[in-house]
Write an enzyme that holds these catalytic residues in place. Structure first.
Site, PDB file in Angstrom:
ATOM      1  N   VAL A  16     -46.069  42.187 -24.477  1.00 11.55           N
ATOM      2  CA  VAL A  16     -46.190  41.769 -25.735  1.00 11.55           C
ATOM      3  C   VAL A  16     -47.573  41.426 -26.016  1.00 11.55           C
ATOM      4  O   VAL A  16     -47.948  41.876 -27.317  1.00 11.55           O
ATOM      5  CB  VAL A  16     -45.331  40.051 -25.792  1.00 11.55           C
ATOM      6  CG1 VAL A  16     -45.627  39.427 -26.848  1.00 11.55           C
ATOM      7  CG2 VAL A  16     -43.821  40.574 -25.587  1.00 11.55           C
ATOM      8  N   THR A 126     -41.672  33.554 -24.347  1.00 12.59           N
ATOM      9  CA  THR A 126     -40.451  32.925 -24.144  1.00 12.59           C
ATOM     10  C   THR A 126     -40.208  31.535 -23.561  1.00 12.59           C
ATOM     11  O   THR A 126     -40.468  31.636 -22.477  1.00 12.59           O
ATOM     12  CB  THR A 126     -39.290  33.800 -24.086  1.00 12.59           C
ATOM     13  OG1 THR A 126     -39.270  35.265 -24.842  1.00 12.59           O
ATOM     14  CG2 THR A 126     -37.825  33.573 -24.137  1.00 12.59           C
ATOM     15  N   ARG A 156     -38.851  45.448 -28.049  1.00 16.87           N
ATOM     16  CA  ARG A 156     -38.453  45.943 -26.603  1.00 16.87           C
ATOM     17  C   ARG A 156     -39.536  46.839 -25.899  1.00 16.87           C
ATOM     18  O   ARG A 156     -40.088  47.572 -26.413  1.00 16.87           O
ATOM     19  CB  ARG A 156     -37.380  46.691 -26.994  1.00 16.87           C
ATOM     20  CG  ARG A 156     -35.931  46.020 -27.340  1.00 16.87           C
ATOM     21  CD  ARG A 156     -35.122  46.851 -28.036  1.00 16.87           C
ATOM     22  NE  ARG A 156     -35.576  47.702 -29.124  1.00 16.87           N
ATOM     23  CZ  ARG A 156     -35.344  48.583 -30.120  1.00 16.87           C
ATOM     24  NH1 ARG A 156     -33.693  48.925 -29.392  1.00 16.87           N
ATOM     25  NH2 ARG A 156     -35.624  49.031 -31.017  1.00 16.87           N
ATOM     26  N   LEU A 270     -23.465  47.726 -26.567  1.00 19.72           N
ATOM     27  CA  LEU A 270     -22.115  47.817 -26.014  1.00 19.72           C
ATOM     28  C   LEU A 270     -22.076  49.158 -25.207  1.00 19.72           C
ATOM     29  O   LEU A 270     -20.852  49.648 -25.000  1.00 19.72           O
ATOM     30  CB  LEU A 270     -20.966  47.936 -27.267  1.00 19.72           C
ATOM     31  CG  LEU A 270     -20.925  46.729 -28.111  1.00 19.72           C
ATOM     32  CD1 LEU A 270     -19.817  46.844 -29.299  1.00 19.72           C
ATOM     33  CD2 LEU A 270     -20.208  45.460 -27.178  1.00 19.72           C
ATOM     34  N   CYS A 280     -36.656  40.206 -19.132  1.00 20.74           N
ATOM     35  CA  CYS A 280     -36.359  39.550 -20.167  1.00 20.74           C
ATOM     36  C   CYS A 280     -34.785  39.058 -19.925  1.00 20.74           C
ATOM     37  O   CYS A 280     -34.528  37.675 -19.952  1.00 20.74           O
ATOM     38  CB  CYS A 280     -36.596  40.151 -21.620  1.00 20.74           C
ATOM     39  SG  CYS A 280     -38.324  40.631 -21.727  1.00 20.74           S
ATOM     40  N   LYS A 283     -33.904  36.969 -16.860  1.00 21.94           N
ATOM     41  CA  LYS A 283     -34.472  35.651 -16.742  1.00 21.94           C
ATOM     42  C   LYS A 283     -34.302  34.819 -18.095  1.00 21.94           C
ATOM     43  O   LYS A 283     -34.029  33.504 -17.814  1.00 21.94           O
ATOM     44  CB  LYS A 283     -36.059  36.020 -16.871  1.00 21.94           C
ATOM     45  CG  LYS A 283     -37.059  35.021 -17.374  1.00 21.94           C
ATOM     46  CD  LYS A 283     -38.591  35.383 -17.027  1.00 21.94           C
ATOM     47  CE  LYS A 283     -39.042  36.129 -18.316  1.00 21.94           C
ATOM     48  NZ  LYS A 283     -39.113  35.419 -19.460  1.00 21.94           N
ATOM     49  N   ARG A 347     -38.863  45.704 -12.963  1.00 23.33           N
ATOM     50  CA  ARG A 347     -38.310  44.379 -12.469  1.00 23.33           C
ATOM     51  C   ARG A 347     -36.867  44.146 -12.631  1.00 23.33           C
ATOM     52  O   ARG A 347     -36.222  44.608 -13.624  1.00 23.33           O
ATOM     53  CB  ARG A 347     -39.111  43.305 -13.501  1.00 23.33           C
ATOM     54  CG  ARG A 347     -40.618  43.264 -13.179  1.00 23.33           C
ATOM     55  CD  ARG A 347     -41.201  42.320 -14.339  1.00 23.33           C
ATOM     56  NE  ARG A 347     -41.426  42.723 -15.548  1.00 23.33           N
ATOM     57  CZ  ARG A 347     -41.652  42.262 -16.595  1.00 23.33           C
ATOM     58  NH1 ARG A 347     -42.189  40.864 -16.409  1.00 23.33           N
ATOM     59  NH2 ARG A 347     -41.923  42.918 -17.577  1.00 23.33           N
TER      60      ARG A 347
HETATM   61  C1  UGA Z   1     -35.113  42.782 -24.820  1.00 23.79           C
HETATM   62  C2  UGA Z   1     -34.776  42.536 -26.203  1.00 23.79           C
HETATM   63  O1  UGA Z   1     -33.919  43.608 -26.648  1.00 23.79           O
HETATM   64  C3  UGA Z   1     -35.956  42.393 -27.140  1.00 23.79           C
HETATM   65  O2  UGA Z   1     -35.629  42.183 -28.447  1.00 23.79           O
HETATM   66  C4  UGA Z   1     -36.729  41.212 -26.521  1.00 23.79           C
HETATM   67  O3  UGA Z   1     -37.981  41.128 -27.269  1.00 23.79           O
HETATM   68  C5  UGA Z   1     -37.181  41.488 -25.187  1.00 23.79           C
HETATM   69  O4  UGA Z   1     -36.044  41.529 -24.345  1.00 23.79           O
HETATM   70  C6  UGA Z   1     -37.893  40.324 -24.819  1.00 23.79           C
HETATM   71  O5  UGA Z   1     -37.346  39.420 -24.542  1.00 23.79           O
HETATM   72  O6  UGA Z   1     -39.319  40.621 -24.527  1.00 23.79           O
HETATM   73  P1  UGA Z   1     -36.107  44.826 -23.228  1.00 23.79           P
HETATM   74  O7  UGA Z   1     -35.927  43.884 -22.038  1.00 23.79           O
HETATM   75  O8  UGA Z   1     -37.339  45.265 -23.528  1.00 23.79           O
HETATM   76  O9  UGA Z   1     -35.848  43.829 -24.418  1.00 23.79           O
HETATM   77  O10 UGA Z   1     -34.965  45.796 -23.055  1.00 23.79           O
HETATM   78  P2  UGA Z   1     -33.504  46.142 -23.973  1.00 23.79           P
HETATM   79  O11 UGA Z   1     -33.659  47.624 -24.533  1.00 23.79           O
HETATM   80  O12 UGA Z   1     -33.105  44.993 -24.556  1.00 23.79           O
HETATM   81  O13 UGA Z   1     -32.731  46.553 -22.447  1.00 23.79           O
HETATM   82  C7  UGA Z   1     -32.450  45.462 -21.760  1.00 23.79           C
HETATM   83  C8  UGA Z   1     -31.412  46.110 -20.414  1.00 23.79           C
HETATM   84  O14 UGA Z   1     -30.134  46.077 -20.978  1.00 23.79           O
HETATM   85  C9  UGA Z   1     -31.861  47.415 -19.885  1.00 23.79           C
HETATM   86  O15 UGA Z   1     -31.686  47.456 -18.665  1.00 23.79           O
HETATM   87  C10 UGA Z   1     -30.897  48.298 -20.728  1.00 23.79           C
HETATM   88  O16 UGA Z   1     -30.737  49.438 -19.900  1.00 23.79           O
HETATM   89  C11 UGA Z   1     -29.863  47.546 -20.861  1.00 23.79           C
HETATM   90  N1  UGA Z   1     -28.676  47.911 -21.784  1.00 23.79           N
HETATM   91  C12 UGA Z   1     -28.994  47.492 -23.095  1.00 23.79           C
HETATM   92  C13 UGA Z   1     -27.497  48.050 -21.532  1.00 23.79           C
HETATM   93  O17 UGA Z   1     -27.021  48.136 -20.343  1.00 23.79           O
HETATM   94  N2  UGA Z   1     -26.362  48.476 -22.188  1.00 23.79           N
HETATM   95  C14 UGA Z   1     -26.751  48.639 -23.650  1.00 23.79           C
HETATM   96  O18 UGA Z   1     -26.084  48.676 -24.502  1.00 23.79           O
HETATM   97  C15 UGA Z   1     -28.132  48.165 -24.071  1.00 23.79           C
END
Ligand code: UGA
Length: 451
Positions: A16, A126, A156, A270, A280, A283, A347
């Protein structure tokens, strides 16, 4: 003085902080990137990031060369001349799941000596609801009244620049109306330069109608964790239904395509698979449960989401065992250690958990990742072998699991892969492959909620 002539300090150069600092420095602000890690500062000084994030390095390189991005470890050098101070430090989780706010408080307390009445201290990290009010009280005393705002970040990893340059929303919480107005102006200035910056980073961005929400401190803090918790809930919901689909002739992708076509629900987040990881969601969900409990509120819905998520790597390992009869002595490849594609971050990575579970069951495990091998190495069991190429990882394997949806894996030549494997089991932990295409190559397709 025009707004663009003001100086900014960004404390913390993680995903960030560094992305924010690099963008602001390219808007024309003088930006100090403040960190205690000499390794991170050295990377920035040499014009690059210490982590992989598409499009970020050209922004850092240009701003460092131009002198608008200044890496420093000194509060004394940076804070006194800064109008805006963005706190973007890490909030790791404590063993009990609550958020560890040591860095957040340290950054605020160290800044305090150098702040003045014109400073605006902005919390991007956060934090649990109620934290901002405590920091606000800490920063102000009889000699100074510091404006404190909560301005959570929604970017993200992997799409950080794009997300920051085309935000759906900007949330600004706090009591000081003037400070809120000035921060909003700063974001509007960033928005006016978004196309030039995106071009420099080489990333495409869509037109966007950013919504600004001005709220109380507490609402802003809760908006952030509620967003992440809801997305985590959607994923665990999809994974729960995927387990049911596995027992029937249903296909989770078809189900969620149709369910998500209902605009009240929406298709995003989904995608069933090996569950969520990263710095993120796990945690933030445990932090929300812990902070709600501090206020005497139970959130069983979030505990259930966590339980489902934690069950997924083991659930997939059971599927492999079912196909192979036993895991003991089998040779299995796990492709994908990053918690998601587009990042070197491993992580709380489900791919790493899966590899460890299979290895613990006495299988020989080889792993591969185009970016995250180095970061993942410390979390992997020592028996696991890191392969430097996909071919090396899958050679002579009985089964291959793809745990991160990297483009490199999507475009594989399955016939060639099959020819160097000794078995034919293909575990699609991300539901990213076409079952028909794999079957054509002689591989047995196993998805999550998909046959
Ligand atoms: C997430 C949020 O999407 C951001 O909006 C937020 O700012 C960020 O956390 C944060 O708090 O800093 P991020 O952790 O970078 O972002 O990644 P995501 O794209 O949200 O994916 C998170 C996890 O969910 C990944 O392991 C991904 O593979 C998984 N995921 C995502 C699924 O298993 N299914 C899905 O449909 C979408």
């Amino acid at each position: 003085m025009p707004l663009s002539d003001t100086t900014i300090t960004v404390i913390g150069t993680g995903y960030v902080g560094l992305t924010t600092a690099a963008i602001l420095a390219n808007v024309g602000f003088k930006v100090y990137a403040l960190d205690i890690s000499e390794a991170r500062l050295a990377a920035i000084k040499s014009g690059r990031s210490f982590f992989f994030e598409e499009g970020l390095d050209p922004l850092i390189e240009k701003a460092v060369k131009y002198g608008s991005l200044i890496p420093t470890n000194s509060y004394e050098e940076s804070i006194p001349e800064s109008k805006f101070i963005f706190s973007c430090v890490g909030t790791p989780d404590n063993p009990d799941g609550s958020s560890n706010l040591d860095f957040v408080y340290q950054a605020a307390m160290t800044s305090k000596t150098y702040l003045n009445d014109a400073s605006i201290y902005i919390q991007k990290s956060t934090v649990p609801v109620g934290t901002g009010r405590k920091i606000e009280t800490l920063l102000s005393d009889e000699s100074q009244n510091i404006a404190y705002l909560s301005n959570p970040e929604f970017l993200r990893e992997g799409t950080a620049l794009k997300d920051l340059l085309s935000s759906d929303r900007v949330v600004i919480g706090g009591d000081n109306q003037d400070a809120k107005r000035i921060l909003k102006e700063l974001y509007q200035l960033v928005a006016s330069k978004r196309n030039t910056i995106a071009e420099l980073g080489g990333i495409p961005i869509d037109p966007v109608d950013t919504k600004y929400f001005e709220t109380t401190l507490e609402s802003a803090e809760l908006i952030k964790v509620t967003s992440n918790a809801f997305l985590a809930l959607k994923i665990s919901f999809a994974n729960s239904i995927a387990k049911l689909a596995d027992r029937t002739d249903a296909d989770i992708v078809d189900i969620m395509d149709a369910v998500g076509a209902d605009r009240r629900i929406g298709r995003s987040f989904l995608d069933a698979g090996r569950g969520y990881g990263g710095g993120c969601f796990p945690k933030d969900v445990s932090g929300l449960i812990a902070s709600a409990s501090d206020y005497g509120v139970d959130l069983p819905i979030m505990t259930a989401a966590t339980d489902v998520n934690e069950s997924m790597p083991g659930y997939i390992a059971n599927k492999i065992q079912h196909e192979l009869g036993t895991l003991k002595g089998k040779k299995i490849a796990v492709l994908g250690l990053a918690f998601k594609a587009g990042t070197s971050d491993a992580r709380k990575s489900p791919g790493v958990k899966l590899a460890n579970i299979i290895s613990h069951a006495a299988a020989t495990v080889t792993v591969h990742d185009p970016q995250a091998s180095e970061e993942a190495a410390t979390d992997l069991r020592k028996e696991i072998l890191l392969a430097s190429s996909i071919d090396e990882a899958v050679k002579n394997c009985d089964a291959v699991c793809v745990a991160t949806n990297w483009k490199d894996y999507a475009g594989l030549d399955f016939l060639q892969i099959k020819s160097i494997m000794s078995g034919n089991i293909w575990i699609d932990c991300m539901n990213m492959f076409s079952p028909i295409e794999l079957q054509k190559a002689g591989l047995k397709y196993i998805g999550v909620g998909r046959h």
